[in-house]
Design a protein around this motif. Structure first.
Motif, PDB file in Angstrom:
ATOM      1  N   THR A 280       0.757  -1.234   0.114  1.00 60.20           N
ATOM      2  CA  THR A 280       0.060  -0.104   0.004  1.00 60.20           C
ATOM      3  C   THR A 280       0.823   1.304  -0.051  1.00 60.20           C
ATOM      4  O   THR A 280       0.283   2.204   0.094  1.00 60.20           O
ATOM      5  CB  THR A 280      -1.118   0.057   1.187  1.00 60.20           C
ATOM      6  OG1 THR A 280      -0.206  -0.431   2.235  1.00 60.20           O
ATOM      7  CG2 THR A 280      -1.958  -1.048   0.954  1.00 60.20           C
ATOM      8  N   ASP A 281       2.285   0.877  -0.102  1.00 59.04           N
ATOM      9  CA  ASP A 281       2.973   2.343  -0.093  1.00 59.04           C
ATOM     10  C   ASP A 281       2.579   3.178  -1.419  1.00 59.04           C
ATOM     11  O   ASP A 281       2.060   2.758  -2.517  1.00 59.04           O
ATOM     12  CB  ASP A 281       4.524   1.997  -0.472  1.00 59.04           C
ATOM     13  CG  ASP A 281       4.993   0.921   0.438  1.00 59.04           C
ATOM     14  OD1 ASP A 281       4.334  -0.396   0.370  1.00 59.04           O
ATOM     15  OD2 ASP A 281       5.969   1.188   1.130  1.00 59.04           O
ATOM     16  N   THR A 282       2.700   4.514  -1.136  1.00 60.94           N
ATOM     17  CA  THR A 282       2.182   5.391  -2.349  1.00 60.94           C
ATOM     18  C   THR A 282       3.321   5.590  -3.373  1.00 60.94           C
ATOM     19  O   THR A 282       3.058   6.118  -4.312  1.00 60.94           O
ATOM     20  CB  THR A 282       1.851   6.845  -1.869  1.00 60.94           C
ATOM     21  OG1 THR A 282       3.125   7.343  -1.162  1.00 60.94           O
ATOM     22  CG2 THR A 282       0.787   6.668  -0.909  1.00 60.94           C
TER      23      THR A 282
ATOM     24  N   GLY B 265       7.430  -0.013   2.900  1.00 63.09           N
ATOM     25  CA  GLY B 265       6.808   0.086   4.510  1.00 63.09           C
ATOM     26  C   GLY B 265       5.239   0.204   4.296  1.00 63.09           C
ATOM     27  O   GLY B 265       4.800  -0.830   3.938  1.00 63.09           O
ATOM     28  N   SER B 266       4.708   1.153   4.806  1.00 62.48           N
ATOM     29  CA  SER B 266       3.196   1.191   5.165  1.00 62.48           C
ATOM     30  C   SER B 266       2.482   0.995   6.285  1.00 62.48           C
ATOM     31  O   SER B 266       2.596   1.497   7.211  1.00 62.48           O
ATOM     32  CB  SER B 266       2.442   0.829   3.564  1.00 62.48           C
ATOM     33  OG  SER B 266       1.714   2.027   3.330  1.00 62.48           O
ATOM     34  N   GLY B 267       1.760  -0.168   6.057  1.00 59.91           N
ATOM     35  CA  GLY B 267       1.103  -0.559   7.447  1.00 59.91           C
ATOM     36  C   GLY B 267       1.924  -1.600   8.259  1.00 59.91           C
ATOM     37  O   GLY B 267       3.088  -1.884   7.755  1.00 59.91           O
TER      38      GLY B 267
ATOM     39  N   MET C 116      11.632   7.595   5.047  1.00 59.05           N
ATOM     40  CA  MET C 116      10.700   7.562   3.771  1.00 59.05           C
ATOM     41  C   MET C 116       9.545   6.748   4.451  1.00 59.05           C
ATOM     42  O   MET C 116       8.537   6.893   3.898  1.00 59.05           O
ATOM     43  CB  MET C 116      11.509   6.963   2.747  1.00 59.05           C
ATOM     44  CG  MET C 116      12.456   7.811   2.071  1.00 59.05           C
ATOM     45  SD  MET C 116      13.178   7.049   0.758  1.00 59.05           S
ATOM     46  CE  MET C 116      14.839   8.007   0.427  1.00 59.05           C
ATOM     47  N   ILE C 117       9.904   5.389   4.902  1.00 56.93           N
ATOM     48  CA  ILE C 117       8.875   4.460   5.391  1.00 56.93           C
ATOM     49  C   ILE C 117       7.969   5.349   6.270  1.00 56.93           C
ATOM     50  O   ILE C 117       6.772   5.185   6.010  1.00 56.93           O
ATOM     51  CB  ILE C 117       9.339   3.234   6.097  1.00 56.93           C
ATOM     52  CG1 ILE C 117      10.132   2.379   5.043  1.00 56.93           C
ATOM     53  CG2 ILE C 117       8.231   2.548   6.671  1.00 56.93           C
ATOM     54  CD1 ILE C 117      10.858   1.176   5.439  1.00 56.93           C
ATOM     55  N   ALA C 118       8.466   5.762   7.378  1.00 53.64           N
ATOM     56  CA  ALA C 118       7.434   6.845   8.429  1.00 53.64           C
ATOM     57  C   ALA C 118       6.636   7.751   7.721  1.00 53.64           C
ATOM     58  O   ALA C 118       5.464   7.879   7.633  1.00 53.64           O
ATOM     59  CB  ALA C 118       8.400   7.452   9.379  1.00 53.64           C
ATOM     60  N   ARG C 119       7.404   8.403   6.561  1.00 61.09           N
ATOM     61  CA  ARG C 119       6.508   9.669   5.955  1.00 61.09           C
ATOM     62  C   ARG C 119       5.388   9.032   5.332  1.00 61.09           C
ATOM     63  O   ARG C 119       4.331   9.766   4.868  1.00 61.09           O
ATOM     64  CB  ARG C 119       7.503  10.456   5.125  1.00 61.09           C
ATOM     65  CG  ARG C 119       6.842  11.403   4.145  1.00 61.09           C
ATOM     66  CD  ARG C 119       7.717  11.907   3.233  1.00 61.09           C
ATOM     67  NE  ARG C 119       8.865  12.579   3.904  1.00 61.09           N
ATOM     68  CZ  ARG C 119       9.048  13.657   4.439  1.00 61.09           C
ATOM     69  NH1 ARG C 119       8.022  14.326   4.372  1.00 61.09           N
ATOM     70  NH2 ARG C 119      10.096  13.920   5.044  1.00 61.09           N
ATOM     71  N   ASP C 120       5.692   7.853   4.649  1.00 60.03           N
ATOM     72  CA  ASP C 120       4.612   7.106   3.785  1.00 60.03           C
ATOM     73  C   ASP C 120       3.614   6.131   4.535  1.00 60.03           C
ATOM     74  O   ASP C 120       3.431   5.131   3.896  1.00 60.03           O
ATOM     75  CB  ASP C 120       5.409   6.561   2.519  1.00 60.03           C
ATOM     76  CG  ASP C 120       4.164   6.050   1.428  1.00 60.03           C
ATOM     77  OD1 ASP C 120       3.417   6.716   1.272  1.00 60.03           O
ATOM     78  OD2 ASP C 120       4.787   5.099   0.886  1.00 60.03           O
ATOM     79  N   GLY C 121       3.758   6.278   5.796  1.00 57.71           N
ATOM     80  CA  GLY C 121       2.605   5.485   6.648  1.00 57.71           C
ATOM     81  C   GLY C 121       1.424   5.437   5.710  1.00 57.71           C
ATOM     82  O   GLY C 121       1.092   6.732   5.321  1.00 57.71           O
TER      83      GLY C 121
ATOM     84  N   TRP D  79      10.565   8.324  14.608  1.00 61.97           N
ATOM     85  CA  TRP D  79      10.006   8.803  13.500  1.00 61.97           C
ATOM     86  C   TRP D  79       8.554   8.147  13.375  1.00 61.97           C
ATOM     87  O   TRP D  79       8.280   6.861  13.313  1.00 61.97           O
ATOM     88  CB  TRP D  79      10.627   8.912  12.098  1.00 61.97           C
ATOM     89  CG  TRP D  79      12.039   9.477  12.370  1.00 61.97           C
ATOM     90  CD1 TRP D  79      12.148  10.899  11.903  1.00 61.97           C
ATOM     91  CD2 TRP D  79      13.402   8.878  12.666  1.00 61.97           C
ATOM     92  NE1 TRP D  79      13.507  11.036  12.086  1.00 61.97           N
ATOM     93  CE2 TRP D  79      14.254   9.854  12.488  1.00 61.97           C
ATOM     94  CE3 TRP D  79      13.676   7.713  13.169  1.00 61.97           C
ATOM     95  CZ2 TRP D  79      15.531   9.570  12.660  1.00 61.97           C
ATOM     96  CZ3 TRP D  79      14.980   7.571  13.322  1.00 61.97           C
ATOM     97  CH2 TRP D  79      15.938   8.442  13.321  1.00 61.97           C
ATOM     98  N   GLY D  80       7.630   8.813  12.925  1.00 61.88           N
ATOM     99  CA  GLY D  80       6.385   8.141  12.553  1.00 61.88           C
ATOM    100  C   GLY D  80       5.531   9.270  11.754  1.00 61.88           C
ATOM    101  O   GLY D  80       6.095  10.142  11.198  1.00 61.88           O
ATOM    102  N   CYS D  81       4.296   9.139  11.636  1.00 58.01           N
ATOM    103  CA  CYS D  81       3.318   9.858  10.793  1.00 58.01           C
ATOM    104  C   CYS D  81       2.090  10.357  11.605  1.00 58.01           C
ATOM    105  O   CYS D  81       1.668   9.580  12.562  1.00 58.01           O
ATOM    106  CB  CYS D  81       3.276   9.112   9.401  1.00 58.01           C
ATOM    107  SG  CYS D  81       2.261   7.561   9.671  1.00 58.01           S
TER     108      CYS D  81
END
Lengths: 409, 409
Positions: A160-162, A186-188, A276-281, A392-394
């Motif tokens: 589900t990554d953008t 990443g993502s979920g 990048m993974i955190a930003r694209d949560g 880091w998170g989102c």
């Protein structure tokens, strides 16, 4: 250990996993996912020192067992075959057999020993693998050291990554240029304690597998293990690194004078991917960084940072650009770290909201406006010691709910 | 201990906190909140045995300190004064002084010793208390043992709750009818390990404070500590119980033949309130109950139940009526409990989704339709032991995000 990041490590803007000498990549669409690439391959033209870390989830998918077995054989890998769309988890004996079949087909295609091939899968849990799509297509993967094929690989591992996540850094070691590339998804289901995403790191450094494992553990603890999306932990995920040795530096060990530079190179690569993974949560609109100082020790600092960045109430406040420091301090309080309620300082951006554990006058409008940025920094000084750490998170948004209330349908 | 719930405990449908003999309540609107009542009082016409449990958050609000001090004096309370809209947390010395002022004003109004008054606050953190609204209105609180005034109290403790939460149960002890009433608030920041909501329990049982504390701890561990909304833990919250002794039973201790009945009465009251709190989690549309059997022990069963019911991915799947057992098994795996991945059974409602850790054929439509109900039951049999336990939570919805992205504005 003194790290002089500015001087020794530089980011290679267009670099990828094929920038380090010896590496090739490929990615293609086989029809497991609707549109995007869903089958990928990394290849090294020599046996590369390999190390991997895996999810701590007690239920681990079949590909992890196979990859562990491959690396255990002699610590060397020449290839990683990855599919997305199906996780090959909770698939029983058939799933184990399918993961071995993927390994065997890849080894045969590349004419390398089976135990030098790693296998990774990500996607829906509990469905039988679409082997009819995967196996016949392995021979159609066209490896190259072209950035386009690295991009094709980066796309092939997404769920589900953008968008794809790739990075590359360089450092000088022994007067040689060492390059490290990385690609991640990443993502979920992203939560501290690792394993909970896929990340592949390539480097041309010369280093033995056990030392590589040692460095990877250290870097992962400070980077991938410091991101959280929703507290869930997947059954599938891994961080895997391969070192070709083609840079011809003196083999790296902790006694090597440039060991700290190598660790820093690995950390820089991992941190970039982690962010990048955190930003694209899932559903995220903002990257939240929580920087903690003045903790009893570094572990407690990271504990506080993770608790704050993982708090659903903090995450929704950031989404709403609401400088709600009450939720921040409540999260600090339940983190389990040593705190003195009357000593805590908290800032959002550069504006102090809380001094001596009590609110100070600040412009809510100004802080709220700052919080409209893509990157929101929350700084916390506990004032009880010298420990520091980051996480880091989102933000938590309507889209997180939308995506996850309808993932399968 | 054999509990025969069906026979000994009965729910009193219209019962409240004033149904037990000796108790009076009041609630009114003072203007701290926009519309709903925001100041409440419970009064007992004799000194009641008292026990309370508090949030485990390291940062505890001023009213908790004052209440602890009151109960420590001789274990007796005659009144609890509660305000909502302002939490009196992170308010420093002024906040402490304000909590004492609330206690003193209430004691004076009721002509009881200050140390028999408890103080509770809930609402926004870090704002000075609106003492100008609270203090002058204490004398306007009109106590009665009428259900309407119990309802006025129940409203006065709410924050983002959609409605009041009250219950009442009765049991026979020593041939006397013992009544227990309860009133609670919940919504956000609800997480196991207590303290994280307000609950007030009244009873006319005769029992000493230390025994009451003992029973309260036991009941809370199985009920309030088994609900989770979002993993956040407030600075303010408490469970407080008062026993008037007016039922004139022989004083209860663990040696009393009817002690198990009293514990069961307390548990029934707490469980009912706990479920109401879970169902009314911020933005929730459904109550989720996770029942675990076959765990290594009861603690591990509760650990699994809490992890599953707290998983954002499970919560969003329930919101979307998606029988996504992959997320359930992923949560089981990361719970830290002993699992055998090949032995797990999972059902939603009465339909088995997973046997021996692998999916079985089931009608997605039928399960999805069941999941449209207000109550969704997830049953898990780990098949590794005899432990069992339950936890309760709610789905994660757009409205959770909406409420929390704009709580202050």
């Amino acid at each position: 250990m003194v790290l002089t990041k500015q001087n020794s490590i530089k980011k290679i803007e267009m670099g990828t996993i094929v920038t380090p000498a010896g590496f090739y990549a490929a990615g293609m669409h086989t029809g497991v996912k609707r549109k995007r690439n869903d089958l990928g391959l990394i290849y090294c033209d020599v046996p590369a020192s390999a190390a991997a870390l895996y999810t701590l989830n007690a239920i681990q998918a079949a590909p992890l067992h196979v990859t562990k077995e491959s690396i255990a054989e002699e610590g060397k890998l020449q290839a990683v075959i990855v599919n997305s769309g199906n996780a090959n988890a909770c698939t029983g004996a058939q799933g184990e057999a399918d993961a071995y079949t993927m390994r065997r087909a890849t080894a045969r295609e590349l004419s390398v020993p089976e135990h030098t091939v790693a296998v990774s899968s990500t996607g829906i849990i509990g469905l039988d693998m679409p082997m009819d799509k995967i196996i016949p297509n392995i021979e159609h993967l066209t490896l190259s050291s072209d950035a386009n094929d690295a991009a094709a690989f980066s796309e092939s591992i997404l769920t589900t990554d953008t968008g794809p996540k790739a990075t590359c850094y360089q450092a000088e070691i022994d007067g040689e240029t060492i390059t490290m590339g990385g690609s991640a998804k990443g993502s979920g289901m992203i939560e501290p304690n690792m394993g909970t995403m896929l990340a592949y790191l390539t480097t041309d450094a010369a280093i033995e597998p056990d030392m590589l494992h040692h460095a990877l553990k250290e870097a992962t603890d400070k980077t991938f293990n410091c991101i959280t999306i929703d507290g869930d932990t997947s059954t599938n995920d891994m961080v895997l690194t391969m070192a070709s040795g083609k840079a011809e530096n003196e083999t790296l060990t902790p006694d090597h004078k440039d060991w700290p530079i190598f660790v820093e190179l690995l950390e820089a690569t991992c941190e970039d991917l982690a962010k990048m993974i955190a930003r694209d949560g899932e559903g995220a609109t903002k990257l939240i960084e929580v920087a903690v100082t003045g903790a009893k020790d570094n572990d407690e600092a990271v504990k506080v940072a993770k608790t704050v960045v993982g708090s659903p109430l903090v995450k929704t406040a950031v989404y709403g650009s609401d400088p709600n420091w009450g939720r921040i301090i409540a999260a600090i309080g339940r983190s389990g770290a040593t705190v003195d309620p009357t000593a805590i300082e908290t800032s959002i951006g550069s504006v102090k909201l809380l001094v001596n554990g009590q609110p100070v006058a600040f412009s809510e409008e100004a802080v709220s406006e700052y919080m409209l940025n893509d990157n929101v920094l929350i700084s916390i000084d506990l004032n009880v010691g010298d420990g520091s750490g980051k996480a880091w998170g989102c933000d938590l948004t309507y889209d997180y709910v939308r995506i996850n209330a309808s993932y399968r349908t």
